[in-house]
Motif scaffolding. Structure first.
Motif, PDB file in Angstrom:
ATOM      1  N   SER A 125      27.613  -0.011  82.464  1.00  0.00           N
ATOM      2  CA  SER A 125      28.119  -0.145  83.839  1.00  0.00           C
ATOM      3  C   SER A 125      27.906   1.120  84.661  1.00  0.00           C
ATOM      4  CB  SER A 125      29.603  -0.514  83.816  1.00  0.00           C
ATOM      5  OG  SER A 125      30.348   0.515  83.204  1.00  0.00           O
ATOM      6  N   ASP A 126      27.270   2.120  84.056  1.00  0.00           N
ATOM      7  CA  ASP A 126      26.974   3.389  84.732  1.00  0.00           C
ATOM      8  C   ASP A 126      28.257   4.043  85.273  1.00  0.00           C
ATOM      9  OD1 ASP A 126      25.095   5.320  85.260  1.00  0.00           O
ATOM     10  OD2 ASP A 126      24.697   4.614  87.305  1.00  0.00           O
ATOM     11  N   ARG A 127      29.297   4.021  84.407  1.00  0.00           N
ATOM     12  CA  ARG A 127      30.568   4.666  84.728  1.00  0.00           C
ATOM     13  C   ARG A 127      30.897   5.665  83.628  1.00  0.00           C
ATOM     14  NH1 ARG A 127      34.950   0.250  85.317  1.00  0.00           N
ATOM     15  NH2 ARG A 127      33.954  -0.497  83.440  1.00  0.00           N
ATOM     16  N   THR A 128      31.870   6.522  83.904  1.00  0.00           N
ATOM     17  CA  THR A 128      32.288   7.473  82.869  1.00  0.00           C
ATOM     18  C   THR A 128      33.184   6.750  81.872  1.00  0.00           C
ATOM     19  OG1 THR A 128      34.309   8.170  84.005  1.00  0.00           O
ATOM     20  CG2 THR A 128      32.263   9.369  84.550  1.00  0.00           C
ATOM     21  N   LEU A 129      33.286   7.336  80.705  1.00  0.00           N
ATOM     22  CA  LEU A 129      34.161   6.771  79.687  1.00  0.00           C
ATOM     23  C   LEU A 129      35.610   6.786  80.179  1.00  0.00           C
ATOM     24  CD1 LEU A 129      34.468   5.574  76.890  1.00  0.00           C
ATOM     25  CD2 LEU A 129      34.501   7.895  75.952  1.00  0.00           C
ATOM     26  N   ALA A 130      35.991   7.835  80.905  1.00  0.00           N
ATOM     27  CA  ALA A 130      37.354   7.917  81.451  1.00  0.00           C
ATOM     28  C   ALA A 130      37.629   6.759  82.412  1.00  0.00           C
ATOM     29  CB  ALA A 130      37.560   9.257  82.155  1.00  0.00           C
ATOM     30  N   GLU A 131      36.658   6.401  83.227  1.00  0.00           N
ATOM     31  CA  GLU A 131      36.843   5.270  84.151  1.00  0.00           C
ATOM     32  C   GLU A 131      37.014   3.963  83.383  1.00  0.00           C
ATOM     33  OE1 GLU A 131      34.290   6.560  88.103  1.00  0.00           O
ATOM     34  OE2 GLU A 131      33.181   5.938  86.298  1.00  0.00           O
ATOM     35  N   ARG A 191      32.192 -12.139  74.335  1.00  0.00           N
ATOM     36  CA  ARG A 191      31.027 -11.584  75.025  1.00  0.00           C
ATOM     37  C   ARG A 191      31.466 -10.292  75.712  1.00  0.00           C
ATOM     38  NH1 ARG A 191      26.161 -13.159  76.348  1.00  0.00           N
ATOM     39  NH2 ARG A 191      26.545 -15.337  75.872  1.00  0.00           N
ATOM     40  N   LEU A 192      30.798  -9.216  75.363  1.00  0.00           N
ATOM     41  CA  LEU A 192      31.112  -7.907  75.932  1.00  0.00           C
ATOM     42  C   LEU A 192      30.426  -7.736  77.283  1.00  0.00           C
ATOM     43  CD1 LEU A 192      30.666  -5.847  72.665  1.00  0.00           C
ATOM     44  CD2 LEU A 192      32.818  -6.404  73.805  1.00  0.00           C
ATOM     45  N   PRO A 193      30.894  -6.807  78.097  1.00  0.00           N
ATOM     46  CA  PRO A 193      30.245  -6.550  79.387  1.00  0.00           C
ATOM     47  C   PRO A 193      28.766  -6.154  79.260  1.00  0.00           C
ATOM     48  CG  PRO A 193      32.398  -5.512  79.341  1.00  0.00           C
ATOM     49  CD  PRO A 193      32.121  -6.027  77.956  1.00  0.00           C
ATOM     50  N   THR A 194      28.377  -5.695  78.083  1.00  0.00           N
ATOM     51  CA  THR A 194      26.970  -5.335  77.849  1.00  0.00           C
ATOM     52  C   THR A 194      26.109  -6.566  77.631  1.00  0.00           C
ATOM     53  OG1 THR A 194      27.388  -5.167  75.473  1.00  0.00           O
ATOM     54  CG2 THR A 194      27.590  -3.130  76.773  1.00  0.00           C
ATOM     55  N   GLY A 195      26.744  -7.730  77.468  1.00  0.00           N
ATOM     56  CA  GLY A 195      26.029  -8.965  77.194  1.00  0.00           C
ATOM     57  C   GLY A 195      26.008  -9.306  75.708  1.00  0.00           C
ATOM     58  N   TYR A 196      26.325  -8.359  74.876  1.00  0.00           N
ATOM     59  CA  TYR A 196      26.324  -8.583  73.439  1.00  0.00           C
ATOM     60  C   TYR A 196      27.498  -9.488  73.069  1.00  0.00           C
ATOM     61  CZ  TYR A 196      26.000  -7.484  68.462  1.00  0.00           C
ATOM     62  OH  TYR A 196      25.864  -7.561  67.106  1.00  0.00           O
ATOM     63  N   VAL A 197      27.283 -10.401  72.147  1.00  0.00           N
ATOM     64  CA  VAL A 197      28.337 -11.305  71.687  1.00  0.00           C
ATOM     65  C   VAL A 197      28.718 -10.926  70.256  1.00  0.00           C
ATOM     66  CG1 VAL A 197      28.958 -13.710  71.190  1.00  0.00           C
ATOM     67  CG2 VAL A 197      27.513 -13.168  73.169  1.00  0.00           C
ATOM     68  N   SER A 221      40.271  -4.934  69.339  1.00  0.00           N
ATOM     69  CA  SER A 221      39.482  -3.914  68.638  1.00  0.00           C
ATOM     70  C   SER A 221      38.012  -3.979  69.027  1.00  0.00           C
ATOM     71  CB  SER A 221      39.650  -4.042  67.120  1.00  0.00           C
ATOM     72  OG  SER A 221      39.122  -5.256  66.645  1.00  0.00           O
ATOM     73  N   THR A 222      37.505  -5.166  69.293  1.00  0.00           N
ATOM     74  CA  THR A 222      36.111  -5.290  69.724  1.00  0.00           C
ATOM     75  C   THR A 222      35.910  -4.612  71.076  1.00  0.00           C
ATOM     76  OG1 THR A 222      35.853  -7.340  68.477  1.00  0.00           O
ATOM     77  CG2 THR A 222      34.238  -6.919  70.218  1.00  0.00           C
ATOM     78  N   ILE A 223      36.821  -4.828  71.990  1.00  0.00           N
ATOM     79  CA  ILE A 223      36.725  -4.183  73.312  1.00  0.00           C
ATOM     80  C   ILE A 223      36.849  -2.668  73.172  1.00  0.00           C
ATOM     81  CG2 ILE A 223      37.934  -3.865  75.516  1.00  0.00           C
ATOM     82  CD1 ILE A 223      38.560  -6.922  75.369  1.00  0.00           C
ATOM     83  N   VAL A 224      37.879  -2.206  72.449  1.00  0.00           N
ATOM     84  CA  VAL A 224      38.117  -0.766  72.317  1.00  0.00           C
ATOM     85  C   VAL A 224      36.964  -0.078  71.584  1.00  0.00           C
ATOM     86  CG1 VAL A 224      39.624   0.951  71.236  1.00  0.00           C
ATOM     87  CG2 VAL A 224      40.606  -0.927  72.557  1.00  0.00           C
ATOM     88  N   ASN A 225      36.406  -0.727  70.577  1.00  0.00           N
ATOM     89  CA  ASN A 225      35.296  -0.127  69.827  1.00  0.00           C
ATOM     90  C   ASN A 225      33.990  -0.103  70.611  1.00  0.00           C
ATOM     91  OD1 ASN A 225      36.890   0.410  67.589  1.00  0.00           O
ATOM     92  ND2 ASN A 225      36.420  -1.540  66.619  1.00  0.00           N
ATOM     93  N   ASN A 226      33.966  -0.741  71.759  1.00  0.00           N
ATOM     94  CA  ASN A 226      32.743  -0.798  72.562  1.00  0.00           C
ATOM     95  C   ASN A 226      32.921  -0.206  73.962  1.00  0.00           C
ATOM     96  OD1 ASN A 226      30.495  -2.358  71.056  1.00  0.00           O
ATOM     97  ND2 ASN A 226      32.406  -3.410  70.546  1.00  0.00           N
ATOM     98  N   LEU A 227      33.851   0.711  74.117  1.00  0.00           N
ATOM     99  CA  LEU A 227      34.072   1.336  75.426  1.00  0.00           C
ATOM    100  C   LEU A 227      32.885   2.203  75.850  1.00  0.00           C
ATOM    101  CD1 LEU A 227      37.851   2.291  75.186  1.00  0.00           C
ATOM    102  CD2 LEU A 227      36.814   0.337  76.372  1.00  0.00           C
ATOM    103  N   LYS A 228      32.317   2.964  74.935  1.00  0.00           N
ATOM    104  CA  LYS A 228      31.163   3.812  75.284  1.00  0.00           C
ATOM    105  C   LYS A 228      29.968   2.974  75.731  1.00  0.00           C
ATOM    106  CE  LYS A 228      32.202   7.921  72.587  1.00  0.00           C
ATOM    107  NZ  LYS A 228      31.774   8.791  71.481  1.00  0.00           N
ATOM    108  N   PRO A 229      29.580   1.937  74.988  1.00  0.00           N
ATOM    109  CA  PRO A 229      28.480   1.101  75.478  1.00  0.00           C
ATOM    110  C   PRO A 229      28.789   0.452  76.828  1.00  0.00           C
ATOM    111  CG  PRO A 229      28.865   0.671  73.157  1.00  0.00           C
ATOM    112  CD  PRO A 229      29.973   1.571  73.629  1.00  0.00           C
TER     113      PRO A 229
END
Length: 186
Positions: free
Chosen positions: A144-150, A98-104, A131-139
């Motif tokens: 989370s209303d943060r920058t990609l760098a954060e 389960r990603l932080p976006t809620g998507y599984v 890979s699932t986490i890394v591929n979903n950093l932008k979403p």
């Protein structure tokens, strides 16, 4: 009487191009060029994709199935289902995140693709998670209303793990493709 149609009128152009080709070939011969240019080097992503395809194709063939190819006419529905199950696994999925976006995101641990991932990355479960986490950093950043760098900074451990696993996969892929090329040329 000689033809004056389009085929005949194209001859001077063809002869002219042929003449330039001979001049260019002659120039190459005069410069001492003896080896053909090396084929373009594949990117690391392309090397891993090629090895993954080689492994999955071999796996499907061992099961008596024909690997799908773009441009082929689609097989009958029953055959397509058999190929999909052999490639991606069947039944209940064994991996889930389960990603932080809620998507599984879910994946199988059986099937040709899972076997290829185990072979290349060494640990399919770790590769799936990382890979699932890394591929979903932008979403994740957007959600989370943060920058990609954060988000990248917060996920530095996953990014480091992703790099380690990918480096291993690249090394394995290069060795696999080299062995295949050596075998094919003998």
């Amino acid at each position: 009487m000689p033809s004056t149609g389009p085929a005949r009128r194209g001859w001077p152009v063809a002869i002219g191009l042929l003449g330039w080709g001979l001049v260019l070939l002659g120039g190459a011969a005069l410069t001492g060029c003896t080896a053909a240019p090396a084929p373009p080097r594949l990117s690391p992503d392309d090397v891993i994709k090629a090895a993954t395809q080689r492994l999955t194709d071999d796996c499907l063939v061992r099961q008596g199935l024909t690997p799908p190819r773009p441009g082929q006419s689609p097989p009958p529905d029953a055959e397509r289902e058999r190929v999909a199950e052999a490639m991606f696994g069947a039944g209940r999925t064994e991996l889930s995140l389960r990603l932080p976006t809620g998507y599984v995101v879910r994946a199988h641990t059986d099937g040709c693709l899972a076997a290829a991932q185990r072979r290349l990355y060494g640990d399919q479960r770790r590769w799936f998670r990382t890979s699932t986490i890394v591929n979903n950093l932008k979403p994740e950043a957007t959600h989370s209303d943060r920058t990609l760098a954060e988000v990248r900074a917060d996920r530095s451990a996953e990014l480091a793990d992703w790099r380690r696993l990918r480096t291993r996969a690249l090394t394995e892929a290069e060795a696999l493709l080299q062995r295949h090329n050596d075998h094919a040329s003998s």
